[in-house]
Enzyme design. Structure first.
Site, mmCIF file in Angstrom:
data_model
loop_
_atom_site.group_PDB
_atom_site.id
_atom_site.type_symbol
_atom_site.label_atom_id
_atom_site.label_comp_id
_atom_site.label_asym_id
_atom_site.label_seq_id
_atom_site.Cartn_x
_atom_site.Cartn_y
_atom_site.Cartn_z
ATOM 1 N N SER A 139 25.529 16.761 -4.986
ATOM 2 C CA SER A 139 24.784 17.189 -3.799
ATOM 3 C C SER A 139 23.458 16.454 -3.756
ATOM 4 C CB SER A 139 24.528 18.692 -3.858
ATOM 5 O OG SER A 139 23.483 19.015 -2.953
ATOM 6 N N HIS B 207 28.185 15.105 -1.409
ATOM 7 C CA HIS B 207 27.997 16.388 -0.722
ATOM 8 C C HIS B 207 26.627 16.390 -0.023
ATOM 9 C CE1 HIS B 207 28.851 20.737 -0.301
ATOM 10 N NE2 HIS B 207 27.569 20.935 -0.550
ATOM 11 N N ASP C 39 24.011 18.529 2.262
ATOM 12 C CA ASP C 39 23.666 19.900 2.638
ATOM 13 C C ASP C 39 22.743 19.921 3.856
ATOM 14 O OD1 ASP C 39 24.923 21.644 0.640
ATOM 15 O OD2 ASP C 39 23.737 20.479 -0.783
ATOM 16 N N MET D 163 20.758 22.055 6.547
ATOM 17 C CA MET D 163 20.206 23.412 6.716
ATOM 18 C C MET D 163 19.284 23.422 7.930
ATOM 19 S SD MET D 163 19.288 24.401 2.794
ATOM 20 C CE MET D 163 20.283 23.831 1.404
ATOM 21 N N HIS E 281 28.282 19.777 4.425
ATOM 22 C CA HIS E 281 28.251 21.250 4.353
ATOM 23 C C HIS E 281 27.200 21.733 5.347
ATOM 24 C CE1 HIS E 281 27.101 24.907 1.554
ATOM 25 N NE2 HIS E 281 27.584 25.292 2.715
ATOM 26 N N MET F 239 25.057 24.337 6.853
ATOM 27 C CA MET F 239 24.462 25.678 6.750
ATOM 28 C C MET F 239 23.613 25.866 7.992
ATOM 29 S SD MET F 239 23.660 25.591 2.694
ATOM 30 C CE MET F 239 23.925 23.820 2.662
ATOM 31 N N MET G 53 31.043 29.647 -2.138
ATOM 32 C CA MET G 53 29.661 29.547 -2.632
ATOM 33 C C MET G 53 29.556 30.337 -3.932
ATOM 34 S SD MET G 53 27.990 27.567 -0.567
ATOM 35 C CE MET G 53 26.454 27.676 -1.488
ATOM 36 N N ASP H 158 30.340 25.624 -5.097
ATOM 37 C CA ASP H 158 29.017 25.071 -4.790
ATOM 38 C C ASP H 158 27.943 26.037 -5.265
ATOM 39 O OD1 ASP H 158 26.837 23.777 -3.733
ATOM 40 O OD2 ASP H 158 27.468 23.947 -1.640
HETATM 41 C C1 DX5 Z 1 22.905 25.278 -1.810
HETATM 42 C C2 DX5 Z 1 23.668 24.020 -1.536
HETATM 43 C C3 DX5 Z 1 24.144 23.338 -2.744
HETATM 44 C C4 DX5 Z 1 23.082 22.918 -3.719
HETATM 45 C C5 DX5 Z 1 23.640 23.209 -5.070
HETATM 46 O O1 DX5 Z 1 22.829 26.037 -0.681
HETATM 47 O O2 DX5 Z 1 24.798 24.274 -0.709
HETATM 48 O O3 DX5 Z 1 25.014 22.242 -2.431
HETATM 49 O O4 DX5 Z 1 22.699 21.571 -3.654
HETATM 50 O O5 DX5 Z 1 22.637 23.006 -5.995
HETATM 51 P P1 DX5 Z 1 22.835 23.262 -7.543
HETATM 52 O O6 DX5 Z 1 23.991 22.417 -7.990
HETATM 53 O O7 DX5 Z 1 21.524 22.818 -8.128
HETATM 54 O O8 DX5 Z 1 23.085 24.726 -7.717
HETATM 55 ZN ZN ZN Z 2 26.337 22.655 -0.444
#
Ligand code: DX5
Ligand code: ZN
Length: 220
Positions: free
Chosen positions: A11, A36, A38, A40, A71, A73, A140, A175
């Site tokens: 990620s 990956h 992310d 948000m 991903h 969010m 998750m 994740d």
């Molecule tokens: C959190 C993200 C993850 C995040 C995971 O909401 O969706 O992808 O990067 O981070 P780690 O691996 O540090 O828990």
């Molecule tokens: Zn993620």
């Protein structure tokens, strides 16, 4: 790309945003294929990260074999699927909690030429996976929004239930809080894709950390 193989999916949330392509290339040179991303929006989750422009910039700067696993969010993801597909996402994963139009959005993702993913937060029951067709189910293992949180162990049973529900062919991604030890437990429960952010990019040697997780989960 078929989704049936095991992958560690770094990620970029924990990478140096000023040197994203360099950080990703280093891991790809070590054998990684799935990145990956992310996204948000400051509503579905409090933080804001990046949108389609950064996904497009990554697409441009990475080799063709890079699979961009996006991903989302974000609330009402159906309003943004086309933009992320155009930006070069290979797979788009939406939150069950983010829209009343889950099936519509998953169809929209596939119609846009991407693999469709559905993700549930830790407090959401996994029954929704029985109602729709997906290429990838994401569980998750932390509450979404931040890297570096601790793995929520109760999700191991959810992984087992989703694997039993979906059979052997659907990719199950986990994740949050994934490291060699928790990753191995998720693999044992039936997961096949393993997101790791801080465990890779906050490590002194990200390539070594990538290999260590890949070996632990049986991805290499
Ligand atoms: C959190 C993200 C993850 C995040 C995971 O909401 O969706 O992808 O990067 O981070 P780690 O691996 O540090 O828990
Ligand atoms: Zn993620």
């Amino acid at each position: 790309m078929p989704l049936t193989q095991r992958h560690v999916t770094p990620s970029i949330l924990s990478a140096d945003f000023a040197k994203l392509a360099v950080a990703v290339r280093e891991i790809m040179d070590a054998g990684c294929r799935v990145i990956h991303c992310d996204v948000m929006d400051g509503h579905f989750v409090p933080p804001i990260t990046f949108g389609p422009m950064v996904v497009a910039a990554l697409r441009e700067s990475l080799p063709d074999e890079a699979y961009l696993d996006v991903h989302l969010m974000i609330e009402r993801p159906e309003r943004h699927v086309a933009e992320f597909a155009k930006a070069g996402a290979d797979g788009i994963t939406i939150h069950f909690e983010a829209t009343p139009h889950v099936e519509f959005t998953l169809s929209e993702i596939r119609d846009a030429g991407c693999k469709s993913g559905l993700v549930v937060c830790p407090g959401t029951p996994p029954d929704c996976f029985a109602e729709v067709d997906v290429d990838l189910a994401l569980i998750m293992t932390v509450n979404p929004g931040w890297g570096g949180q601790s793995f929520i162990r109760s999700q191991l049973d959810k992984i087992r239930r989703v694997r039993a529900m979906l059979g052997p062919d659907v990719a199950i991604e986990v994740d949050g809080g994934v490291n060699p030890a928790t990753g191995a437990e998720c693999a044992e429960a039936g997961a096949t894709w393993f997101v790791a952010g801080s465990a890779i990019f906050n490590a002194p040697d990200p390539v070594a950390a990538y290999h260590e997780i890949a070996v632990a989960v049986g991805a290499e």
